[in-house]
Design an enzyme around this catalytic site. Structure first.
Site, short mmCIF file in Angstrom:
data_model
loop_
_atom_site.label_atom_id
_atom_site.label_comp_id
_atom_site.label_asym_id
_atom_site.label_seq_id
_atom_site.Cartn_x
_atom_site.Cartn_y
_atom_site.Cartn_z
N HIS A 85 0.84 -1.19 0.00
CA HIS A 85 0.00 0.00 0.00
C HIS A 85 0.87 1.23 0.00
O HIS A 85 2.07 1.18 0.31
CB HIS A 85 -0.95 0.01 1.21
CG HIS A 85 -0.30 0.50 2.48
ND1 HIS A 85 -0.31 1.81 2.84
CD2 HIS A 85 0.38 -0.16 3.44
CE1 HIS A 85 0.33 1.96 4.01
NE2 HIS A 85 0.77 0.77 4.39
N CYS A 86 0.28 2.34 -0.38
CA CYS A 86 0.95 3.63 -0.23
C CYS A 86 -0.09 4.56 0.35
O CYS A 86 -0.81 4.17 1.26
CB CYS A 86 1.50 4.10 -1.56
SG CYS A 86 0.24 4.24 -2.84
N ARG A 87 -0.20 5.74 -0.19
CA ARG A 87 -1.21 6.64 0.35
C ARG A 87 -2.52 6.50 -0.41
O ARG A 87 -3.57 6.27 0.16
CB ARG A 87 -0.70 8.08 0.27
CG ARG A 87 -1.56 9.06 1.04
CD ARG A 87 -1.15 10.47 0.74
NE ARG A 87 -1.24 10.70 -0.70
CZ ARG A 87 -1.08 11.90 -1.25
NH1 ARG A 87 -0.81 12.93 -0.51
NH2 ARG A 87 -1.17 12.05 -2.55
N GLY A 124 -2.72 4.50 -3.45
CA GLY A 124 -2.75 3.32 -4.32
C GLY A 124 -1.97 3.49 -5.60
O GLY A 124 -1.82 2.56 -6.38
N TRP A 177 -2.99 4.52 3.05
CA TRP A 177 -2.87 5.34 4.26
C TRP A 177 -3.98 6.39 4.34
O TRP A 177 -4.34 6.84 5.42
CB TRP A 177 -1.48 5.98 4.31
CG TRP A 177 -1.23 6.63 5.63
CD1 TRP A 177 -1.11 7.95 5.89
CD2 TRP A 177 -1.11 5.96 6.90
NE1 TRP A 177 -0.93 8.16 7.23
CE2 TRP A 177 -0.93 6.95 7.88
CE3 TRP A 177 -1.16 4.61 7.29
CZ2 TRP A 177 -0.77 6.65 9.23
CZ3 TRP A 177 -1.00 4.31 8.63
CH2 TRP A 177 -0.81 5.32 9.59
#
Lengths: 220, 719
Positions: free
Chosen positions: B648-650, B652, B678
């Site tokens: 994951h990131c912030r 996607g 996130w």
């Protein structure tokens, strides 16, 4: 059939009729008498092969049986992706039979040829085995199992069997031509609204009604 | 949605056999319970002494028809996944008429005779023997009957089409018609001829009303799948490698034995679903295993045929195809090939119009066969396993004359040379070499002004952010499959197209589009390494023309994509402790030193592997690092290829790159994608977060900015 057998038959029979009996209670009693046996009741039973034994149990309410059959057909479409069928398996048997007698000819033939080397490796073969087993189980549990040649009281066995054989040959040929029989082409195709299936059924009933009187004596 | 055994090619496999056996058992049970173990009862319908056949048959027909209409509307099953017999007017009319005669004579039909045999009826046994003999008779007579068997071929056509009414009208009419027939049947049975009380009128009235109600309900159900019938083609693609498609084709060819023809619509459908092709690998397998059902036809000139042809092929000039292949119509599989695909496609269509339903063309023709089956392992871009290399060597030994050891110079002009494994990373040279070839669609992800100023000839401009939107309150989510499908369909990009994704500078844009294609089950795509910068650096041509394209029908799979996970699932995985959670944001966002979300920090237990670590600079362009390097790096983080991983990131966007690298480049098999990332996690105070340094407050400006379309380009820098 012995008395003990009949005893055993009571419970599944009652089960099978429970549903219709509820709604059809007032008129249910006469229906218990199998339709076939009505004309025959006064007639003395045939010596060995009974035509319509008095203890024959009545089948299920036809509408409910139809609904169950429809649900089975729907399940077949949902799981297999194809409808029901019966004649396909018999054609496969025909291919095996021809192969047993004339292997080279069968393999080279235009219609059966592509089915080799394993003509029986086909889903409808298994389905027909299931149909036979289902019929056997249901007939045995419903008290309708009877070893006999079904025919009219005055019809000869030879006439009945000859007509059954010729009728079979014609129906076998016809079901190949039409890519299916009453179940595979008529019912299964009809349920998915195919034009050809309705055409097939229309022509089937038309000739059936037109020609049936010729063969009526096997039933009288 | 149900993937029927027919659609997955398993109808004639053990699973299909078991299912058919069980369904057959129920079928037999129903027939017997209906009283159809008796020929007198069956034949009674023709003498008006017992109308059970009409009652049972039409109850069943209407029940199944209503059920299937409902199932299709609810998206439980797609029509493409059902085996539907094409209508052949002559065969069906003549077959029906003959069958009626046989039925009236014999008192049985095949299915009921099997039940009759189970009930001990010896006349049923004789009838069944007759059917077998009649089938043999048909086989023997086939050369003479064949013209009739194909006469009036109309393809798969529905009664409502033939009558020019709507399906709903037909279904309603059938239901009402059945009810009317039931009442007439009861009247006949109660009449003086039989004078038998049937079911009670109350029952029949209730049954009639229920049936009509069921029809009204079934016809008014909401339509739940947007693209009925097409949905599964795309969704199955990942699970179904090329050979399976041909197995399915075989199943179809077998079950359609003795049938013919398709109208234009059916040909188009076959084209759209790829059912008109056979893949080179599958063809090679069939030839090498001596498949007797296969008729292989080389439609090139005699000179070309004499120079080289595939083993077992026959040389038939196009104009003689219908004549020469007449005996094979509807039997087994006919495969046409030429050098490319145009001629076989035209020939195939002509044959289809003439009633051949079992004709396939070899994907990419003889050239494709050389490229995919016979090209030596040493000349292939993708590394080959020893097994693959052995298979290639075997195929070469089988198909090629001994002296033809190195066919490196096989003519390949004009045919799209897809990388042997898809999806893949490609170099600008590959794209340049294949540009303009049929089946290749290029998507340019740069902002529109840059695109307008000059782009790869024929490329489509697409804004990455148009593939994302707000899903149930979560911003920047990859859109649901039907919406994504619409996007691609509007550009005329279909399931068989090879999509080349060209980003501006950020590989994460390309991988986000890849995610969208993956959600659609579309694996035929490549990513241009280095994007447009690499193209420019190579001095390759550009133009300012807009591409010509026509929208097509969208193909959207139903159901989840299999790789996207929700926050709750991530929470469960976190609690379970067995899943590696990879946070691919830059290190200072991971630590919480920087934040532009509700809370700083990261998911407890998460490992930070910034997505930028997977990138390298190649001149001006940003590329994805070489596979070997990435392989090594991830081996240090993830112990095995089947380890459960969530990336994951912030929003996607960055995580799409890590997901792609792990699954598509390195072959990790259990990597999930937490799209909401996130953004969602930080906004759910009840979910724990770890933050090492003192958090900075998020600037509101940054928070708002993250939805802006242009941001995708600069995202790398900004974060």
């Amino acid at each position: 059939m012995s008395d003990t057998d009949k005893e055993k038959d009571v419970s599944p029979q009652a089960e099978a009729q429970a549903a219709p009996a509820e709604q059809a209670a007032p008129e249910r009693q006469p229906e218990q008498v199998a339709p076939e046996q009505q004309p025959e009741t006064p007639r003395p039973a045939a010596p060995r092969l009974q035509v319509a034994p008095p203890q024959d149990k009545a089948p299920m309410n036809p509408y409910l049986a139809g609904v169950l059959l429809g649900l089975t057909l729907m399940t077949s479409y949902l799981i297999l992706g194809a409808g029901l069928g019966a004649s396909g398996a018999l054609a496969r048997l025909g291919a095996v039979l021809e192969h047993a007698l004339l292997p080279a000819r069968a393999e080279a033939s235009a219609y059966f040829g592509p089915w080799f080397p394993n003509p029986l490796s086909y889903y409808l073969v298994f389905m027909l085995a299931g149909v036979f087993a289902g019929g056997l189980v249901s007939a045995a549990s419903g008290g309708r199992m009877r070893l006999m040649i079904e025919r009219g009281p005055t019809a000869s066995r030879v006439r009945r069997l000859a007509l059954a054989l010729i009728g079979g040959v014609i129906a076998g040929f016809a079901s190949r031509l039409a890519q299916g029989c009453t179940s595979g082409q008529g019912l299964s195709g009809g349920a998915v609204l195919l034009t050809g299936s309705f055409l097939f059924m229309g022509c089937l009933f038309a000739t059936g009604y037109l020609t049936a009187w010729i063969f009526r004596r096997q039933w009288t | 949605m149900i993937a029927t055994l027919y659609s997955t090619g398993q109808l004639n496999a053990p699973l299909g056999f078991a299912a058919a056996l069980a369904i057959g058992f129920c079928f037999g049970l129903c027939l017997e319970k209906a009283g159809f173990g008796s020929s007198r009862r069956l034949a009674g319908v023709f003498y008006f002494t017992d109308m059970s056949v009409v009652k049972v048959m039409f109850s069943a027909l209407v029940t199944a028809a209503l059920g299937l209409v409902a199932a299709q509307k609810l998206g439980i099953v797609a029509q493409d996944d059902l085996f539907l017999m094409p209508t052949i007017l002559g065969a069906h009319a003549a077959g029906g008429a003959l069958f009626g005669l046989g039925f009236a004579m014999g008192g049985w039909c095949p299915g009921t005779a099997a039940v009759g045999l189970g009930s001990g009826r010896m006349d049923a046994l004789v009838f069944l023997a007759g059917i077998v003999l009649g089938s043999i008779g048909y086989n023997e007579a086939y050369p003479w009957v064949a013209p009739l068997a194909g006469y009036g071929s109309r393809g798969v056509v529905f009664l409502h089409q033939s009558l020019d009414i709507t399906r709903d009208q037909l279904v309603l009419a059938l239901t009402v018609g059945a009810v009317v027939m039931f009442w007439i049947s009861e009247v006949i049975e109660r009449g003086p001829a039989i004078a038998r009380p049937g079911v009670s009128r109350v029952f029949l009235a209730v049954f009639s009303i229920l049936l009509c109600l069921a029809a009204v309900v079934a016809l008014n159900l909401p339509r739940l799948n947007l693209a009925p019938g097409q949905a599964l083609t795309a969704s199955r693609a990942p699970a179904q490698p090329a050979p399976a498609a041909a197995t399915q084709a075989q199943g179809q060819a077998q079950s359609m034995n003795g049938q013919a023809a398709s109208p234009e619509a059916q040909m188009l459908a076959a084209m759209a679903t790829g059912k008109d092709h056979i893949e080179p690998e599958e063809l090679a397998r069939r030839i090498m295993s001596g498949d007797k059902a296969l008729t292989l036809v080389d439609i090139r000139s005699k000179a070309e045929f004499d120079a080289f042809h595939l083993k077992g092929a026959v040389n038939i000039p196009v104009q003689q195809l219908p004549e020469e292949l007449a005996s094979k119509r509807g039997h087994g599989i006919i495969v046409l090939y030429s050098n490319g695909m145009t001629h076989p496609a035209q020939a195939r269509d002509s044959l289809a119009r003439l009633g051949f339903t079992n004709v396939y063309m070899l994907t990419d023709g003889l050239r494709g066969f050389f490229e995919r089956v016979l090209k030596p392992a040493s000349l292939r871009e993708a590394p080959m396993s020893a097994e693959q290399a052995k298979a290639i060597a075997e195929a070469r030994g089988f198909f090629l004359p001994a002296e033809l050891a190195a066919p490196a110079g096989t003519a390949t002009a004009g045919v799209l040379q897809a990388p042997s494994a898809l999806p893949a990373l490609v170099e600008p040279a590959w794209l340049a070499a294949n540009l303009g070839k049929p089946g290749l669609k290029v998507i340019d992800l740069r902002p529109q002004p840059q695109y307008n100023g000059g782009h790869i000839p024929g490329s489509f401009s697409l804004n990455v952010e148009s593939l994302r939107g707000n899903l149930a309150g979560l911003p920047s989510m990859l859109l649901p499959a039907p919406m994504l499908a619409q996007h691609f369909a509007q550009m005329g990009i279909g399931a068989r197209d090879l999509v080349a994704i060209v980003s501006g500078e950020a590989p994460i844009d390309a991988t986000l589009v890849a995610m969208a294609l993956e959600r659609l089950g579309h694996k035929r795509y490549v990513i241009l390494q280095g994007g447009m910068k690499a193209w420019n650096a190579a001095g390759l041509p550009k133009d300012t023309q807009l591409p010509a394209a026509a929208a097509i029908r969208p193909h959207a799979p139903d159901g989840p994509d299999g790789f996207t996970v929700t926050g709750r699932e991530v929470q469960a995985a976190m609690a379970g402790g067995k899943t590696i959670i990879l946070d691919v944001r830059p290190a200072d966002y991971f630590s919480g030193a920087k934040s532009d979300e509700a809370r700083p920090g990261h998911i407890p237990g998460a490992i930070n592997r910034p997505f930028t670590e997977d990138q390298a600079k190649s001149g001006e362009a940003t590329v994805i690092k070489p596979r070997e390097e990435l392989e090594k790096a991830y081996a240090a983080i993830i112990p095995s290829k089947d380890q459960a991983v969530i990336v994951h990131c912030r929003t996607g966007h960055q995580a799409s790159q890590t997901w792609w690298v792990l699954t598509r480049l390195l072959g990790y098999t259990n990597v999930k994608y937490y799209d909401a990332g996130w953004t969602e996690w930080s906004a759910r105070p009840e979910w724990p977060a770890v933050s090492s340094p003192k958090p900075q407050t998020a600037s509101p400006q940054q928070v708002q900015e993250h939805q802006a379309p242009a941001q995708s380009q600069g995202q790398e820098k900004k974060q």
